[in-house]
Design a protein around this motif. Structure first.
Motif, PDB file in Angstrom:
ATOM      1  N   LYS A 104     -11.774  -6.815   0.501  1.00 38.18           N
ATOM      2  CA  LYS A 104     -13.124  -6.576   1.015  1.00 38.18           C
ATOM      3  C   LYS A 104     -13.110  -6.092   2.460  1.00 38.18           C
ATOM      4  CE  LYS A 104     -15.276  -9.991  -2.028  1.00 38.18           C
ATOM      5  NZ  LYS A 104     -16.081 -11.239  -2.098  1.00 38.18           N
ATOM      6  N   GLY A 105     -12.466  -6.824   3.345  1.00 38.11           N
ATOM      7  CA  GLY A 105     -12.457  -6.451   4.752  1.00 38.11           C
ATOM      8  C   GLY A 105     -11.271  -5.593   5.121  1.00 38.11           C
ATOM      9  N   TYR A 106     -11.283  -5.127   6.378  1.00 35.97           N
ATOM     10  CA  TYR A 106     -10.216  -4.248   6.862  1.00 35.97           C
ATOM     11  C   TYR A 106      -8.852  -4.910   6.751  1.00 35.97           C
ATOM     12  CZ  TYR A 106      -7.317  -1.655  10.210  1.00 35.97           C
ATOM     13  OH  TYR A 106      -6.290  -0.958  10.798  1.00 35.97           O
ATOM     14  N   TRP A 107      -8.724  -6.126   7.264  1.00 35.93           N
ATOM     15  CA  TRP A 107      -7.420  -6.778   7.303  1.00 35.93           C
ATOM     16  C   TRP A 107      -6.937  -7.171   5.919  1.00 35.93           C
ATOM     17  CZ3 TRP A 107      -4.549  -5.959  11.219  1.00 35.93           C
ATOM     18  CH2 TRP A 107      -5.118  -5.767  12.488  1.00 35.93           C
ATOM     19  N   GLN A 108      -7.863  -7.557   5.052  1.00 40.78           N
ATOM     20  CA  GLN A 108      -7.461  -7.896   3.689  1.00 40.78           C
ATOM     21  C   GLN A 108      -6.886  -6.671   2.981  1.00 40.78           C
ATOM     22  OE1 GLN A 108     -10.539  -9.739   1.353  1.00 40.78           O
ATOM     23  NE2 GLN A 108      -9.204 -10.092  -0.407  1.00 40.78           N
ATOM     24  N   LYS A 109      -7.531  -5.518   3.173  1.00 42.66           N
ATOM     25  CA  LYS A 109      -7.030  -4.279   2.573  1.00 42.66           C
ATOM     26  C   LYS A 109      -5.711  -3.858   3.216  1.00 42.66           C
ATOM     27  CE  LYS A 109     -11.413  -2.304   1.014  1.00 42.66           C
ATOM     28  NZ  LYS A 109     -12.308  -1.127   1.067  1.00 42.66           N
ATOM     29  N   TYR A 110      -5.600  -4.083   4.509  1.00 39.72           N
ATOM     30  CA  TYR A 110      -4.375  -3.710   5.226  1.00 39.72           C
ATOM     31  C   TYR A 110      -3.185  -4.490   4.666  1.00 39.72           C
ATOM     32  CZ  TYR A 110      -1.658  -2.234   9.368  1.00 39.72           C
ATOM     33  OH  TYR A 110      -0.736  -1.666  10.205  1.00 39.72           O
ATOM     34  N   PHE A 111      -3.335  -5.808   4.567  1.00 38.57           N
ATOM     35  CA  PHE A 111      -2.229  -6.626   4.070  1.00 38.57           C
ATOM     36  C   PHE A 111      -1.961  -6.374   2.594  1.00 38.57           C
ATOM     37  CE2 PHE A 111      -3.395  -9.282   7.833  1.00 38.57           C
ATOM     38  CZ  PHE A 111      -2.183  -9.135   8.499  1.00 38.57           C
ATOM     39  N   GLU A 112      -2.999  -6.034   1.842  1.00 43.34           N
ATOM     40  CA  GLU A 112      -2.813  -5.688   0.436  1.00 43.34           C
ATOM     41  C   GLU A 112      -1.988  -4.417   0.313  1.00 43.34           C
ATOM     42  OE1 GLU A 112      -3.066  -6.391  -3.570  1.00 43.34           O
ATOM     43  OE2 GLU A 112      -3.895  -7.671  -1.985  1.00 43.34           O
ATOM     44  N   ALA A 113      -2.243  -3.464   1.198  1.00 44.19           N
ATOM     45  CA  ALA A 113      -1.505  -2.199   1.172  1.00 44.19           C
ATOM     46  C   ALA A 113      -0.039  -2.390   1.570  1.00 44.19           C
ATOM     47  CB  ALA A 113      -2.168  -1.188   2.105  1.00 44.19           C
ATOM     48  N   MET A 114       0.230  -3.385   2.405  1.00 43.62           N
ATOM     49  CA  MET A 114       1.603  -3.626   2.854  1.00 43.62           C
ATOM     50  C   MET A 114       2.454  -4.345   1.815  1.00 43.62           C
ATOM     51  SD  MET A 114       0.892  -4.845   6.783  1.00 43.62           S
ATOM     52  CE  MET A 114       2.585  -5.371   7.013  1.00 43.62           C
ATOM     53  N   LYS A 115       1.809  -5.043   0.898  1.00 50.68           N
ATOM     54  CA  LYS A 115       2.526  -5.900  -0.049  1.00 50.68           C
ATOM     55  C   LYS A 115       3.360  -5.096  -1.045  1.00 50.68           C
ATOM     56  CE  LYS A 115      -0.083  -8.744  -2.189  1.00 50.68           C
ATOM     57  NZ  LYS A 115      -1.273  -9.364  -2.807  1.00 50.68           N
ATOM     58  N   PRO A 116       4.405  -5.731  -1.628  1.00 51.20           N
ATOM     59  CA  PRO A 116       5.106  -5.113  -2.747  1.00 51.20           C
ATOM     60  C   PRO A 116       4.113  -4.891  -3.899  1.00 51.20           C
ATOM     61  CG  PRO A 116       6.335  -6.991  -1.891  1.00 51.20           C
ATOM     62  CD  PRO A 116       4.972  -7.024  -1.255  1.00 51.20           C
ATOM     63  N   PRO A 117       4.415  -3.991  -4.841  1.00 54.05           N
ATOM     64  CA  PRO A 117       5.705  -3.286  -5.011  1.00 54.05           C
ATOM     65  C   PRO A 117       5.889  -2.179  -3.980  1.00 54.05           C
ATOM     66  CG  PRO A 117       4.126  -2.539  -6.650  1.00 54.05           C
ATOM     67  CD  PRO A 117       3.463  -3.672  -5.926  1.00 54.05           C
ATOM     68  N   TRP A 118       7.108  -2.049  -3.495  1.00 57.64           N
ATOM     69  CA  TRP A 118       7.436  -1.025  -2.510  1.00 57.64           C
ATOM     70  C   TRP A 118       8.076   0.156  -3.224  1.00 57.64           C
ATOM     71  CZ3 TRP A 118       9.694  -5.490   0.818  1.00 57.64           C
ATOM     72  CH2 TRP A 118       8.627  -6.114   1.493  1.00 57.64           C
ATOM     73  N   ARG A 119       7.228   1.002  -3.774  1.00 58.69           N
ATOM     74  CA  ARG A 119       7.667   2.134  -4.576  1.00 58.69           C
ATOM     75  C   ARG A 119       8.365   3.178  -3.709  1.00 58.69           C
ATOM     76  NH1 ARG A 119       2.217   1.090  -5.591  1.00 58.69           N
ATOM     77  NH2 ARG A 119       1.770   0.134  -7.606  1.00 58.69           N
ATOM     78  N   GLY A 120       9.525   3.640  -4.175  1.00 58.64           N
ATOM     79  CA  GLY A 120      10.231   4.685  -3.445  1.00 58.64           C
ATOM     80  C   GLY A 120      10.808   4.231  -2.126  1.00 58.64           C
ATOM     81  N   SER A 121      10.967   2.919  -1.949  1.00 57.62           N
ATOM     82  CA  SER A 121      11.383   2.393  -0.638  1.00 57.62           C
ATOM     83  C   SER A 121      12.781   2.869  -0.243  1.00 57.62           C
ATOM     84  CB  SER A 121      11.337   0.861  -0.642  1.00 57.62           C
ATOM     85  OG  SER A 121      12.149   0.330  -1.677  1.00 57.62           O
ATOM     86  N   ILE A 122      13.703   2.945  -1.209  1.00 61.14           N
ATOM     87  CA  ILE A 122      15.072   3.361  -0.876  1.00 61.14           C
ATOM     88  C   ILE A 122      15.080   4.791  -0.362  1.00 61.14           C
ATOM     89  CG2 ILE A 122      17.366   3.823  -1.826  1.00 61.14           C
ATOM     90  CD1 ILE A 122      16.943   1.484  -3.725  1.00 61.14           C
ATOM     91  N   VAL A 123      14.322   5.656  -1.019  1.00 61.62           N
ATOM     92  CA  VAL A 123      14.255   7.061  -0.607  1.00 61.62           C
ATOM     93  C   VAL A 123      13.607   7.183   0.766  1.00 61.62           C
ATOM     94  CG1 VAL A 123      13.223   9.302  -1.134  1.00 61.62           C
ATOM     95  CG2 VAL A 123      14.276   7.948  -2.960  1.00 61.62           C
ATOM     96  N   VAL A 124      12.520   6.455   0.986  1.00 61.94           N
ATOM     97  CA  VAL A 124      11.809   6.524   2.271  1.00 61.94           C
ATOM     98  C   VAL A 124      12.701   6.017   3.401  1.00 61.94           C
ATOM     99  CG1 VAL A 124       9.873   5.614   3.612  1.00 61.94           C
ATOM    100  CG2 VAL A 124       9.531   6.320   1.242  1.00 61.94           C
ATOM    101  N   ILE A 125      13.313   4.862   3.200  1.00 61.73           N
ATOM    102  CA  ILE A 125      14.148   4.277   4.252  1.00 61.73           C
ATOM    103  C   ILE A 125      15.356   5.162   4.535  1.00 61.73           C
ATOM    104  CG2 ILE A 125      15.669   2.325   4.802  1.00 61.73           C
ATOM    105  CD1 ILE A 125      13.632   0.573   3.219  1.00 61.73           C
ATOM    106  N   GLY A 126      15.991   5.673   3.471  1.00 62.88           N
ATOM    107  CA  GLY A 126      17.127   6.573   3.667  1.00 62.88           C
ATOM    108  C   GLY A 126      16.735   7.853   4.379  1.00 62.88           C
ATOM    109  N   GLY A 127      15.598   8.435   3.976  1.00 61.03           N
ATOM    110  CA  GLY A 127      15.135   9.669   4.609  1.00 61.03           C
ATOM    111  C   GLY A 127      14.784   9.475   6.064  1.00 61.03           C
ATOM    112  N   MET A 128      14.073   8.373   6.350  1.00 61.03           N
ATOM    113  CA  MET A 128      13.718   8.091   7.743  1.00 61.03           C
ATOM    114  C   MET A 128      14.961   7.844   8.592  1.00 61.03           C
ATOM    115  SD  MET A 128      10.443   5.543   7.476  1.00 61.03           S
ATOM    116  CE  MET A 128       8.820   6.124   6.980  1.00 61.03           C
ATOM    117  N   THR A 129      15.938   7.153   8.011  1.00 61.00           N
ATOM    118  CA  THR A 129      17.140   6.807   8.769  1.00 61.00           C
ATOM    119  C   THR A 129      17.881   8.046   9.223  1.00 61.00           C
ATOM    120  OG1 THR A 129      17.412   4.672   7.664  1.00 61.00           O
ATOM    121  CG2 THR A 129      19.367   5.637   8.669  1.00 61.00           C
ATOM    122  N   TRP A 130      18.206   8.930   8.279  1.00 55.57           N
ATOM    123  CA  TRP A 130      19.002  10.101   8.687  1.00 55.57           C
ATOM    124  C   TRP A 130      18.181  11.060   9.538  1.00 55.57           C
ATOM    125  CZ3 TRP A 130      18.762  15.305   8.466  1.00 55.57           C
ATOM    126  CH2 TRP A 130      17.861  15.908   7.591  1.00 55.57           C
TER     127      TRP A 130
END
Length: 287
Positions: free
Chosen positions: A56-82
């Protein structure tokens, strides 16, 4: 002898880059930052793309967006790293070379970061697009074993190979200035801030933190509108100018600030962390 303090453990004796920078320190700093701040990147990607999340609120949506599942996380982290490691390492080494050839600080900081940023963005673009599209909470392909591969195949089959680089113009326009701004501010602030006693490890740490945070925030805030355009282009397949025109007609100037609250944290934090930790890893690796 006195007991070792926190500052002794950090051994923060210098901020200046070494004469022969070790790329390992850049990759280590980039990897730690990418891993630590991935949830913030996810929340920013969802916010800028306009995807709906529960809450409902800004922070509730923010934390919901941060939560798993972390789709594509390996690709994102690897891409950002290099990519971040290549940009900052290439910028530092290129800047040193150009200064040795007589170029001023502005040119020396700008040109190498611009060139390396464009290259890194062009290579990463298909993976960036697939990863951002996977953050849509309703995306069925996110359930696949290898979601990024599934998304890339889907885009190539339905929209053509060229669609993998949709939004590259907006991505370059935002990525190159973002890192260029960060590198320029980092170089200039390192020179302009009052010198500190290298034996005062707390002062050295504070100066390093000031440089890193200022560079990261400036780069993130200035390029937020181009993040929004790129993410919107992923959804609509529009050209950059057409996309900007439509959003301006629909939302006025509000789209320029879409997701900025999440983005300045999600972008500034890892950039600042990468700059700060690179200095630390240089010391720890004896560079």
């Amino acid at each position: 002898t006195r007991p070792a303090t926190f500052w002794d453990v950090l051994d923060l004796t210098t901020m200046a880059p070494s004469a022969s920078a070790n790329p390992a320190s850049y990759f280590a700093a980039s990897g730690v930052s990418a891993l630590a701040f991935f949830p913030l990147w996810k929340a920013a990607a969802i916010g800028q793309s306009g995807y709906e999340v529960a809450g409902k609120g800004y922070w509730q949506k923010y934390f919901e967006a941060m939560k798993p599942p972390w789709r594509g996380s390996i690709v994102v982290i690897g891409g950002m790293t290099w990519a971040r490691a290549a940009i900052f390492y290439g910028s530092d080494t290129g800047s040193k070379y150009m200064r040795s050839q007589g170029y001023n600080t502005g040119i020396s900081a700008t040109v190498p970061s611009l060139i390396v940023s464009v290259f890194a963005q062009a290579v990463n673009q298909p993976f960036v697009r697939s990863s951002i599209m996977l953050q849509n909470p309703g995306e069925e392909l996110a359930k696949k074993t290898f979601p990024n591969v599934a998304m890339l195949r889907h885009l190539a089959a339905t929209k053509g190979i060229g669609s993998l680089w949709t939004g590259l113009d907006a991505a370059i326009l935002k990525t190159a200035p973002k890192y260029m701004t960060a590198v320029v501010i980092k170089d200039y602030m390192g020179q302009l801030l009052a010198p500190v006693d290298p034996n005062n490890k707390q002062a050295v740490l504070l100066k390093s933190a000031k440089v890193a945070v200022t560079a990261g925030v400036a780069g993130a805030v200035l390029t937020n509108p181009l993040d929004v355009v790129r993410n919107e282009m992923f959804k609509t397949e529009e050209g950059m100018i057409a996309c900007m025109g439509r959003m301006s007609r629909e939302d006025g100037a509000k789209w320029l600030f879409r997701g900025i609250g999440k983005n300045w944290v999600a972008v500034a934090a890892p950039i600042a962390s990468t700059i700060f930790l690179t200095d630390r890893f240089k010391v720890w690796f004896g560079c």
